[in-house]
Design an enzyme around this catalytic site. Structure first.
Site, short mmCIF file in Angstrom:
data_model
loop_
_atom_site.label_atom_id
_atom_site.label_comp_id
_atom_site.label_asym_id
_atom_site.label_seq_id
_atom_site.Cartn_x
_atom_site.Cartn_y
_atom_site.Cartn_z
N ASP A 507 -4.30 26.03 -2.30
CA ASP A 507 -5.08 24.86 -2.67
C ASP A 507 -5.50 24.14 -1.39
O ASP A 507 -4.93 24.39 -0.32
CB ASP A 507 -4.21 23.95 -3.55
CG ASP A 507 -5.00 22.77 -4.09
OD1 ASP A 507 -6.22 22.90 -4.28
OD2 ASP A 507 -4.39 21.71 -4.31
N ASP A 814 -0.03 21.70 -5.37
CA ASP A 814 0.81 20.56 -5.73
C ASP A 814 0.24 19.76 -6.88
O ASP A 814 0.68 18.65 -7.15
CB ASP A 814 1.00 19.63 -4.52
CG ASP A 814 -0.33 19.11 -3.97
OD1 ASP A 814 -1.39 19.53 -4.49
OD2 ASP A 814 -0.31 18.30 -3.03
N ASP A 818 -2.95 23.47 -10.74
CA ASP A 818 -2.46 24.70 -10.11
C ASP A 818 -1.42 25.40 -10.97
O ASP A 818 -1.04 26.54 -10.67
CB ASP A 818 -1.83 24.40 -8.75
CG ASP A 818 -2.82 23.76 -7.78
OD1 ASP A 818 -3.88 24.35 -7.60
OD2 ASP A 818 -2.52 22.69 -7.23
#
Length: 829
Positions: A507, A814, A818
């Site tokens: 990410d 986080d 996700d």
């Protein structure tokens, strides 16, 4: 209280810390997800799995009980207690499930009985005067038993009797908007009156228990017997001074193995205990004294006001103060996977349940052991042991070798005994060792014992006793090293396959970047603000609308201390950046919020990448404010407000605004558009149930502002990407930001070597990747370096395509968006 949220907390600054999966399908605790995953994996023709293979267990911690039982029945296990000392105890698991079912059944029986009683009470109340409020002794006008009974029974009539949520908060000396005071004296009183948000935990096994279990091993028992016999035989034949050598050596080796095994098991149990304690100590936001602060979940008290959003777990029992499109997954408590929608008619929240959608604010009414979740957790002990796929296979090899060794030992024993009793064996002097009718019983017994000792020696040598122990110690050491790098590891398999990763899907926000956002550029109409917080360049009407949209269309909060201290802004990093910008423009957060009434909220959605709110004005007008991804909200705008506050058509200026967004994105700024529209109050649903399901109008918006938010790269990321690349591990960025922003950050981090590489399919939008056929998707996935505007499902599709192509995938992230991809690689948030 156990609240699983993120599995690995990645706080490393100088290292690119990832959680690895072995590339095999994972099993989750959710039966529906396990079934869906199984259906997906069954389509994979690259790997044919024999369903009857008892050794094919990819994740023993969450493996079906039938599979584990088949494993244990598949072969003769010489040292069963050690072979499976970290694996799920089937009997204990069945007892645990039975306890959970009994607790739930008991709770339902109690609830049904109380409902019958309350039905009678309501009948009585209808025909008589209203029962006066029950008074409680102490500092509060309502007692612990009354609150606990109301929460567990979800008694709406009792809540109404207390005066609703507002009346109940007054009885608890709390404020629905500002919460409790939060000083030490107040917290102490609440803990004494209503308890703490903890529950009794069962003590772990002592070292002596591990020592007791360590010697209960078939091989060790055989060795102990052999040691005793050898000791007795040696002393008898060679005397005390020299006869104890062989037996004593075997006894010493057995004691050493038992002690080492017990110590390693005990230390690992302590490591998992500390790991679970760290995992359960969740930090969450509460409102105390009008300010939003972060506290440990264990510090929550009755009367606390807690904001809830998508992905959160309800930390205690409570009632809703306000909510918008709030949906709760109560499967952890009821066993049913149905999502329950909450509103003023169904305001009770149960601890341990998850927020599936929407936002809300709750008032805590019961904590700790006084909640059904607390009772449940106090009644069961968490199984902290687990076995990795490598350990499973090594144990299978060791078991197979043990079976072969035992077979050889039995064969040797039979042959030697046959030769001995048939008179075919001779001693060192050439004399026959056994002659029927001549050899004494004592000599015959001595000969048999020596032969038996030789057979036992074959078994001991054949079985690799130290292999599982060595693997366990190695993985435990790796886990501690990762924890030293500030990576909290829940699964030892992450350490096991660390060196096998071939690609990393990372990410952007919070992983590659610092997640410390600040508004560094802003446009209001066609005018660029320079400096960015210069409110004098904004028309008063435009400034008022911007402040109105930012204050109400936000889950953040602004707290201004009464003593004139520094203003505190809380919320997500993006919310904090925009709220801080509005405060610098002169926004009075509390006053702006009090000027309008919220009719309905569309919480920010990672799929639609925008969030909205409908507001009722003082003059009965309605404003609908939207905020979200720049190009998405901009496409819904048909007008904009110029520097004079006049409405202008946006058609001729869309190229200008598009270039402004592209320019900011090219400089790695996250672009957010703020827009609104007027609406007629008559068109707003008057029925509350219809209002909850009302879709806010998303067209014909008026552009108010475009802001560019800077999120700098994390120090050390570029070097970490370089090290990964040199090691043959490809780093891919998968983000929800637009392609221009993603491209700029990828170039800055070294994920993209040059601008020449920023062409499709190296850089691709999630929507484009999603629309590809499955076979073509697998081919394109290997070439993708950056994916922008990706939804949670796009990330999942990328991971699945890479794994089908033979890649061992690591995923970092986080955010709640996700979660699907992280679940796919055995990384549980």
């Amino acid at each position: 209280m156990t609240i699983p949220t993120t599995d690995v907390d990645v706080n490393a600054v100088d290292e690119f810390t990832v959680t690895i999966n072995s590339g095999r399908p994972s099993h989750t605790d959710d039966n529906n997800h396990r079934q869906d995953q199984h259906n997906q994996d069954s389509d994979d023709d690259d790997e044919v799995v024999d369903p009857n293979d008892p050794f094919d267990i990819t994740q023993t911690k969450n493996a079906p009980i039938d599979t584990l039982r088949r494993w244990r029945q598949a072969a003769l296990v010489l040292n069963a207690s050690r072979r499976f000392r970290y694996t799920l105890d089937l009997k204990k698991e069945e007892e645990k499930d039975k306890k959970i079912r009994l607790i739930r059944a008991h709770a339902q029986v109690v609830r049904a009985a109380l409902l019958f009683r309350l039905a009678g009470e309501r009948e009585l109340v209808i025909n008589t005067a209203v029962t006066p409020l029950p008074q409680a002794d102490g500092d509060y006008a309502v007692g612990l038993e009354q609150l606990t009974s109301m929460s567990k029974d979800q008694n709406v009539s009792a809540l109404q009797q207390y005066g609703g949520v507002k009346g109940l908060s007054n009885l608890l000396k709390s404020n629905p908007e500002k919460g409790i005071s939060g000083d030490e004296a107040d917290l102490s009183k609440r803990k004494n009156a209503f308890g703490t948000n903890t529950y009794p935990r069962k003590k772990g096994r002592s070292f002596w228990r591990f020592l007791w279990e360590a010697w209960q091993d078939l091989t060790l028992i055989i060795l102990i017997i052999a040691a005793v016999v050898s000791l007795v035989l040696g002393i008898k034949t060679e005397g005390l001074e020299e006869g104890w050598y062989d037996g004593g050596s075997i006894a010493f080796a057995v004691i050493l193995v038992i002690v080492v095994t017990a110590v390693s098991d005990y230390r690992q149990s302590l490591q998992f205990k500390n790991l679970n304690a760290e995992k359960q100590n969740i930090q969450l936001e509460v409102i105390r004294g009008g300010r939003t602060i972060k506290i440990s979940i264990f510090d929550i008290v009755v009367g606390d006001v807690i904001p809830l959003k998508i992905g959160d777990q309800v930390p205690a029992d409570g009632v809703l103060i306000t909510c918008h499109s709030l949906a709760i997954d109560e499967s952890s408590m009821t066993g049913e996977s149905k999502i329950v929608h909450k509103d003023h008619k169904s305001p009770f929240l149960m601890s341990g349940c998850k927020v599936a959608d929407g936002v809300g604010v709750m008032l805590v009414t019961s904590v700790g052991i006084n909640t059904e979740w607390g009772l449940l957790m106090a009644s069961i002990s968490e199984d902290t042991g687990e076995e990795t796929p490598l350990q499973v296979r090594l144990n299978g090899v060791a078991t197979f070798i043990g079976v072969v060794g035992l077979s050889v030992a039995v064969l040797v024993l039979a042959v030697l005994l046959g030769r001995f009793f048939s008179g075919n064996t001779k001693d060192l002097d050439g004399n026959i060792q056994f002659t029927a009718g001549k050899t004494s019983i004592s000599d015959a017994v001595d000969g048999v014992i020596k032969i038996f000792t030789m057979a036992v020696t074959i078994v001991v040598v054949a079985v690799p006793e130290g292999l599982p122990l060595a693997v366990t110690l190695t993985l435990a050491y790796s886990m501690r090293k990762m924890m030293a790098d500030k990576a909290l590891v829940r699964r030892l398999s992450a350490c096991e396959t660390m060196g096998s990763a071939t690609t990393i899907c990372s990410d952007k926000t919070g992983t590659l970047t610092l997640n410390q956002m600040t508004v560094v550029e802003a446009y209001a109409g066609r005018k660029k603000l320079n400096p960015v917080d210069d409110s004098s360049k904004l028309h008063p009407e435009v400034l008022s609308l911007i402040n109105e949209g930012i204050a109400q269309n936000s889950t953040g909060n602004v707290f201004v201390p009464k003593d004139g201290g520094e203003t505190e802004v809380t919320g997500s990093p993006t919310e904090k950046a925009i709220l801080s910008w509005a405060v610098k423009l002169g926004m009075n957060f509390d006053r702006t919020r009090s000027n309008t009434t919220v009719l309905h909220v569309f919480p920010f959605n990672s799929e639609k990448k925008r969030g909205g709110v409908a507001l009722k004005l003082v003059d009965s007008g309605v404003h609908i404010h939207w905020k979200g991804a720049a190009e998405i909200v901009l496409n819904a705008c048909t007008q904009y407000l110029d520097s004079n506050g006049d409405l202008q058509s946006i058609e001729e200026e869309k190229a200008f605004f598009g270039e402004a967004i592209d320019d900011m994105a090219a400089r790695s700024l996250r672009c957010v558009v703020i827009a609104y529209r007027s609406y007629e109050l008559e068109k707003v649903p008057s029925n509350e149930e219809e209002l909850d399901h009302w879709s806010l109008p998303e067209e014909e918006l008026v552009l108010l502002a475009i802001v560019g938010i800077k999120d700098p790269c994390r120090p050390g990321v570029k070097e970490a990407v370089r090290v990964c690349t040199e090691a043959g591990v490809k780093v891919r960025m998968v983000t929800g930001d637009n392609l221009q922003t993603a491209k700029a950050i990828a170039l800055e981090c070294g994920i993209l070597a040059s601008t020449e590489d920023a062409i499709e399919p190296n850089i691709i939008e999630g929507k484009r990747f999603r629309e590809l056929p499955e076979k073509e998707r697998e081919q394109i996935a290997k070439k993708i370096t950056v994916m922008g505007r990706s939804s949670p499902n796009d990330k999942l599709l990328l991971v699945q395509a890479l794994r089908k192509g033979g890649e061992v995938v690591a995923v970092t992230g986080d955010g709640t968006n996700d979660a699907p991809a992280l679940h796919e690689v055995c990384y549980v948030p």
